[in-house]
Design an enzyme around this catalytic site. Structure first.
Site, short mmCIF file in Angstrom:
data_model
loop_
_atom_site.label_atom_id
_atom_site.label_comp_id
_atom_site.label_asym_id
_atom_site.label_seq_id
_atom_site.Cartn_x
_atom_site.Cartn_y
_atom_site.Cartn_z
N CYS A 16 8.16 -0.21 -6.52
CA CYS A 16 9.19 0.20 -7.48
C CYS A 16 10.42 0.77 -6.77
O CYS A 16 11.55 0.39 -7.07
CB CYS A 16 8.64 1.26 -8.43
SG CYS A 16 7.27 0.73 -9.47
N GLY A 27 6.37 7.68 -5.66
CA GLY A 27 5.38 6.89 -6.39
C GLY A 27 5.22 5.53 -5.73
O GLY A 27 5.38 5.40 -4.52
N CYS A 28 4.93 4.52 -6.52
CA CYS A 28 4.69 3.17 -5.99
C CYS A 28 5.87 2.66 -5.17
O CYS A 28 7.00 2.63 -5.66
CB CYS A 28 4.43 2.22 -7.16
SG CYS A 28 4.40 0.48 -6.67
N PHE A 29 5.63 2.25 -3.94
CA PHE A 29 6.75 1.81 -3.10
C PHE A 29 7.31 0.46 -3.51
O PHE A 29 8.43 0.13 -3.16
CB PHE A 29 6.45 1.89 -1.60
CG PHE A 29 5.20 1.23 -1.08
CD1 PHE A 29 4.66 0.09 -1.63
CD2 PHE A 29 4.56 1.79 0.03
CE1 PHE A 29 3.51 -0.51 -1.11
CE2 PHE A 29 3.41 1.21 0.56
CZ PHE A 29 2.89 0.05 -0.02
#
Length: 190
Positions: free
Chosen positions: A28, A24-26
């Protein structure tokens, strides 16, 4: 994209290994893995696709086959690949197809990359173990590592540099805290 002198030194250090994941979002995932013992550096970028020179704009708009990914530079004498895989699966919902948290699209799919058959076996064993915890099938892809494109400089250490940004406060930091609570034994002492 510039490569820091510390990253160059890590790349030339024969004792340091590299693991690559997409979760997912890098922003995070980078902040989660920077908190794990034995991890020397985490770099945000793009992997799992075929296009040359992907950018945040093209990947984010779903115009490439890449996913937001990250590379973990770690000392295997301090942490095993198996433990990194454990952290990775603690950090995601592996049943979600093409997304994590509020982010949706193929660029946010989850992928565990492997560099050799031993790593592939470790990933597959962990997936078999955790599959029992879910009612839906696991959607995380298992792929051989091919190429990693480092993301733009402003994405590196994003959470550390932007702790009050809205997404960071609402998503990245809570996700980091939830994950670290599941892997307390692997968290760096402050």
């Amino acid at each position: 994209v510039t490569e820091s002198s510390s990253l160059k030194a890590l790349k030339s250090n024969k004792d340091i290994k590299v693991a690559t994941f997409a979760g997912g979002c890098f922003w995070c995932t980078e902040t989660i893995f920077e908190s794990i013992k034995g991890v020397k550096e985490v770099i945000s970028g793009y992997s799992g696709g075929s296009e040359d020179n992907p950018t945040y704009e093209t990947v984010g708009a779903g115009m490439t086959s890449h996913a937001e990914a990250f590379q973990v530079y770690y000392d295997p004498r301090e942490i095993s690949f198996s433990d990194l895989v454990r952290v990775f699966f603690a950090s995601i919902d592996p049943t979600i197809v093409n997304g994590q948290g509020p982010d949706r699209g193929t660029q946010y799919r989850t992928i565990a990359f492997y560099n050799n058959i031993e790593e592939k076996a470790i990933i597959e064993a962990k997936m078999k173990e955790i599959a029992k915890e879910y009612t839906k099938p696991l959607a995380t892809q298992v792929k051989p590592f091919e190429i990693f494109h480092q993301a733009e400089d402003y994405h590196q250490d994003f959470v550390k540099r932007n702790p009050n940004q809205g997404y960071v406060r609402g998503e990245s930091i809570p996700r980091r805290e939830r994950t670290l609570a599941k892997v307390k034994d692997l968290v760096k002492s402050k």
